[in-house]
Design a protein around this motif. Structure first.
Motif, PDB file in Angstrom:
ATOM      1  N   PHE A   1       3.485   0.404  -8.885  1.00 43.83           N
ATOM      2  CA  PHE A   1       2.813   0.374  -7.761  1.00 43.83           C
ATOM      3  C   PHE A   1       3.575   1.064  -6.574  1.00 43.83           C
TER       4      PHE A   1
ATOM      5  N   TRP B   1       3.237 -10.804  -2.974  1.00 46.56           N
ATOM      6  CA  TRP B   1       3.428  -9.614  -4.204  1.00 46.56           C
ATOM      7  C   TRP B   1       4.956  -9.515  -4.119  1.00 46.56           C
TER       8      TRP B   1
ATOM      9  N   PHE C   1      -8.826   0.729  -6.913  1.00 53.87           N
ATOM     10  CA  PHE C   1      -8.371  -0.827  -6.530  1.00 53.87           C
ATOM     11  C   PHE C   1      -8.527  -1.555  -8.034  1.00 53.87           C
TER      12      PHE C   1
ATOM     13  N   ASN D   1      -2.473  -6.334   7.306  1.00 53.17           N
ATOM     14  CA  ASN D   1      -3.814  -6.273   6.794  1.00 53.17           C
ATOM     15  C   ASN D   1      -4.333  -7.224   5.528  1.00 53.17           C
ATOM     16  N   LEU D   2      -3.404  -7.050   4.692  1.00 56.15           N
ATOM     17  CA  LEU D   2      -3.630  -8.052   3.657  1.00 56.15           C
ATOM     18  C   LEU D   2      -2.291  -9.313   3.555  1.00 56.15           C
TER      19      LEU D   2
ATOM     20  N   VAL E   1      -6.889  -0.803   4.710  1.00 55.86           N
ATOM     21  CA  VAL E   1      -6.090  -1.020   3.309  1.00 55.86           C
ATOM     22  C   VAL E   1      -5.621   0.312   3.006  1.00 55.86           C
ATOM     23  N   CYS E   2      -4.153   0.223   2.781  1.00 57.53           N
ATOM     24  CA  CYS E   2      -3.321   1.461   2.577  1.00 57.53           C
ATOM     25  C   CYS E   2      -4.009   2.248   1.560  1.00 57.53           C
ATOM     26  N   LEU E   3      -4.863   1.886   0.771  1.00 54.91           N
ATOM     27  CA  LEU E   3      -5.228   2.605  -0.501  1.00 54.91           C
ATOM     28  C   LEU E   3      -6.558   3.004  -0.091  1.00 54.91           C
TER      29      LEU E   3
ATOM     30  N   LEU F   1      -1.584 -11.732   0.408  1.00 55.00           N
ATOM     31  CA  LEU F   1      -1.400 -11.027  -0.780  1.00 55.00           C
ATOM     32  C   LEU F   1      -0.025 -10.288  -0.751  1.00 55.00           C
ATOM     33  N   LEU F   2       0.222  -9.511   0.147  1.00 54.16           N
ATOM     34  CA  LEU F   2       1.355  -8.781   0.430  1.00 54.16           C
ATOM     35  C   LEU F   2       2.778  -9.567   0.303  1.00 54.16           C
TER      36      LEU F   2
ATOM     37  N   ARG G   1      -6.573  -3.436 -10.538  1.00 53.82           N
ATOM     38  CA  ARG G   1      -4.959  -3.576 -10.347  1.00 53.82           C
ATOM     39  C   ARG G   1      -4.534  -4.371 -11.713  1.00 53.82           C
TER      40      ARG G   1
ATOM     41  N   ARG H   1      -5.547 -13.537  -5.395  1.00 51.33           N
ATOM     42  CA  ARG H   1      -4.408 -12.600  -5.547  1.00 51.33           C
ATOM     43  C   ARG H   1      -3.198 -12.912  -5.222  1.00 51.33           C
TER      44      ARG H   1
HETATM   45  O1  6OH Z   1      -3.231  -2.427   1.850  1.00 52.19           O
HETATM   46  C1  6OH Z   1      -2.596  -2.032   0.793  1.00 52.19           C
HETATM   47  C2  6OH Z   1      -2.926  -2.777  -0.139  1.00 52.19           C
HETATM   48  C3  6OH Z   1      -1.979  -2.907  -1.075  1.00 52.19           C
HETATM   49  C4  6OH Z   1      -2.030  -3.682  -2.477  1.00 52.19           C
HETATM   50  C5  6OH Z   1      -1.025  -4.064  -3.372  1.00 52.19           C
HETATM   51  O2  6OH Z   1       0.176  -3.840  -2.937  1.00 52.19           O
HETATM   52  C6  6OH Z   1      -1.257  -4.609  -4.820  1.00 52.19           C
HETATM   53  O3  6OH Z   1      -2.542  -4.439  -4.771  1.00 52.19           O
HETATM   54  O4  6OH Z   1      -0.296  -5.074  -5.055  1.00 52.19           O
END
Ligand code: 6OH
Ligand code: NAD
Length: 486
Positions: A456, A166, A448, A158-159, A290-292, A162-163, A450, A113
């Motif tokens: 977002f 992003w 999740f 946490n990620l 995961v925040c979600l 990825l973050l 995406r 990702r």
């Molecule tokens: O823990 C939070 C996850 C956030 C995920 C994203 O920002 C994304 O999928 O773009």
């Protein structure tokens, strides 16, 4: 714990195209959450290093980066994505060493990702058009976009990759220069990302990286620096409030992705096997960090017992342990401090009258490492702190409900508003309920899933603004409207 051929790295700052230590030589230790052993050292940056990085970024705004055509910038961004994929194995191991997450997860989600974030935004640039407005035969208006300037990118643990990507990909796509401040607990993949940007041809000073902590350290210095034009922050809501106060002094533009306490609403007409399969992920993937994550599960009463029976049975099967063992489903929590915080909520749940159906303890045989069994709690009411507060661990509460109105009132009774899942085969109910949930993202019969073109982000105290597709460009660019009298 299994050994890996990829070795952990010491982490330096990356400023103006070079890896450098802190001016005062200060470092802090990086700890492996699965073994509690030292992985290496990390340069600890502060105001001095942040100023060096910001000055480099400011200078780079008017260097080769500005002169690059969109196609040249696109080529560089694509190369970053390509190099992330080339180094996927190494990045996956480093991410799992830093976070405690299983390598199958970092290798299948986090790293791919991260590359896709770059590939997506390098394609997306080509779709950006600007508006023009004709004022009869009096005037012609047209808008042009330019970079905001120097952007501070502050991220959680946490990620990590990825973050950070992003934020980094669209920030660069829009022509900005950046100073990245990764979480102190997860420094390694951000360090490799800086190296990848250099190797991909990002000019010196465009991407900078300063390691350090938040308060009275690199993080706070970044939010205070007068030459930083904007901050994109992902982290706790409490931290967001502190950063907002600090950034207010120089009126920085802010994009916030904050905390959540997300409902997972299951109606009795849904397919229970399908629900359970996804709910296992939305409850416990990434150790629930995961925040979600759907940490508040609401089940329509006719399905409540059947759901609980299957959910508990499946949860008991989850293997907790070595992030490098392919059988592991749940790795280690990020730190001892976070472990105490999460287990503190489990103790509180019992005090608040809850029943722990499974989990709640350190798994047998795992004396070292911040390992915690995935935990399901019932018997709590909406006023319990465990139901209202973000725990950010493998801990979920399950509450029955009888009517749509009742469950909607309950799930919206929170200062968070990040995401939600709704499970039903009644199409009209799906649309009706989803449209009444106070959240930035609502998934129906999934979680999740995406599409990076979509908005977002969270509402209420879960965030400010949206990122994704054009929304990212709205944040990472400034518009000028030019009006030409005809
Ligand atoms: O823990 C939070 C996850 C956030 C995920 C994203 O920002 C994304 O999928 O773009
Ligand atoms: N909404 C989202 O997309 C999203 C995604 C991931 C995580 N999160 C949230 O992040 C939190 C977990 O991450 P965390 O514990 O790293 O969050 P945190 O707020 O403690 O730290 C996040 C980052 O902010 C920095 N920071 C801390 N205090 C600061 C200050 N005063 N000034 C400047 N920087 C500061 C930290 O060093 C770190 O890099 C959870 O609340 C989770 O919900 C939200």
């Amino acid at each position: 714990m299994q050994q890996t051929k990829v070795k952990p790295i010491d982490c330096l700052h990356f400023i103006d195209g070079k890896f450098v230590p802190s001016l005062d030589g200060k470092t802090f230790d990086n700890i492996n959450p699965a073994t509690e052993e030292k992985l290496g050292t990390v340069a600890e940056g502060g105001a001095a290093e942040i100023d060096l990085a910001v000055q480099a970024a400011k200078k780079a705004l008017n260097g080769p980066w500005k002169k690059m055509t969109a196609n040249e910038r696109i080529a560089v961004l694509r190369k970053v994505g390509d190099l992330i994929l080339e180094r996927k194995e190494e990045l996956s191991v480093l991410e799992s060493l830093d976070t405690g997450k299983p390598t199958w997860l970092s290798g299948s989600i986090d790293i791919p990702r991260a590359a896709y974030n770059f590939h997506f935004f390098s394609d997306y640039i080509r779709t950006i058009t600007n508006e023009a407005t004709q004022m009869d035969d009096v005037a012609l208006n047209y808008a042009i976009r330019r970079p905001v300037g120097v952007i501070g990118l502050i991220n959680p643990w946490n990620l990590p990759l990825l973050l950070m990507t992003w934020k980094l990909a669209p920030a660069l796509a829009a022509g900005n220069t950046v100073v990245m401040k990764p979480a102190e607990l997860t420094p390694m993949t951000a360090t490799v990302l800086a190296e990848i940007c250099r190797d991909a041809g990002v000019p010196d000073g465009v991407v900078n990286l300063v390691h350090g902590f938040g308060p009275n350290s690199a993080g706070a210095a970044l939010t205070e620096h007068p030459d930083v034009n904007a901050i994109s922050f992902t982290g706790e809501t409490t931290t967001g409030k502190i950063i907002m106060a600090s950034a207010a002094k120089t009126l920085k533009r802010l994009s916030y992705e904050l905390g959540g306490k997300n409902p997972n609403v299951i109606f009795a007409d849904s397919n229970l096997d399908e629900v359970i399969e996804t709910t296992m992920k939305s409850s416990f993937i990434n150790q629930g960090e995961v925040c979600l994550c759907g940490s508040r599960i609401y089940v329509e009463r006719p399905a409540y017992e059947a759901f609980l029976e299957k959910f508990v049975a499946k949860t008991k099967e989850l293997v907790v342990g070595d992030p490098f063992d392919a059988k592991t489903k749940v790795g280690a929590l990020i730190s001892d401090e976070h472990y105490e915080r999460v287990t503190g909520y489990i103790k509180l749940a019992v005090e608040e009258g809850g029943t722990i159906l499974t989990g709640g303890k350190r798994p047998e045989g795992l004396e070292k490492g911040y390992f915690l069994e995935p935990t399901i709690i019932t018997g709590l009411t909406r006023d319990c702190r465990v139901v209202k507060e973000e725990i950010f661990g493998p801990v979920v509460t399950v509450i029955p409900f009888d009517t749509e109105e009742e469950v909607l009132e309950q799930i919206n009774d929170t200062h968070y508003g990040l995401s939600a899942s709704v499970w039903t085969n009644d199409l009209r109910r799906a649309h009706r309920v989803a449209g009444q949930i106070e959240a930035g993202i609502v998934w129906v019969n999934t979680w999740f899933l995406r599409d990076l073109r979509t908005p977002f982000g969270g509402m209420k105290q879960s965030g400010i603004g949206r990122e994704g597709g054009l929304h990212s460009f709205e944040f990472y660019s400034e518009l000028t409207n030019i009006c030409i009298k005809l």
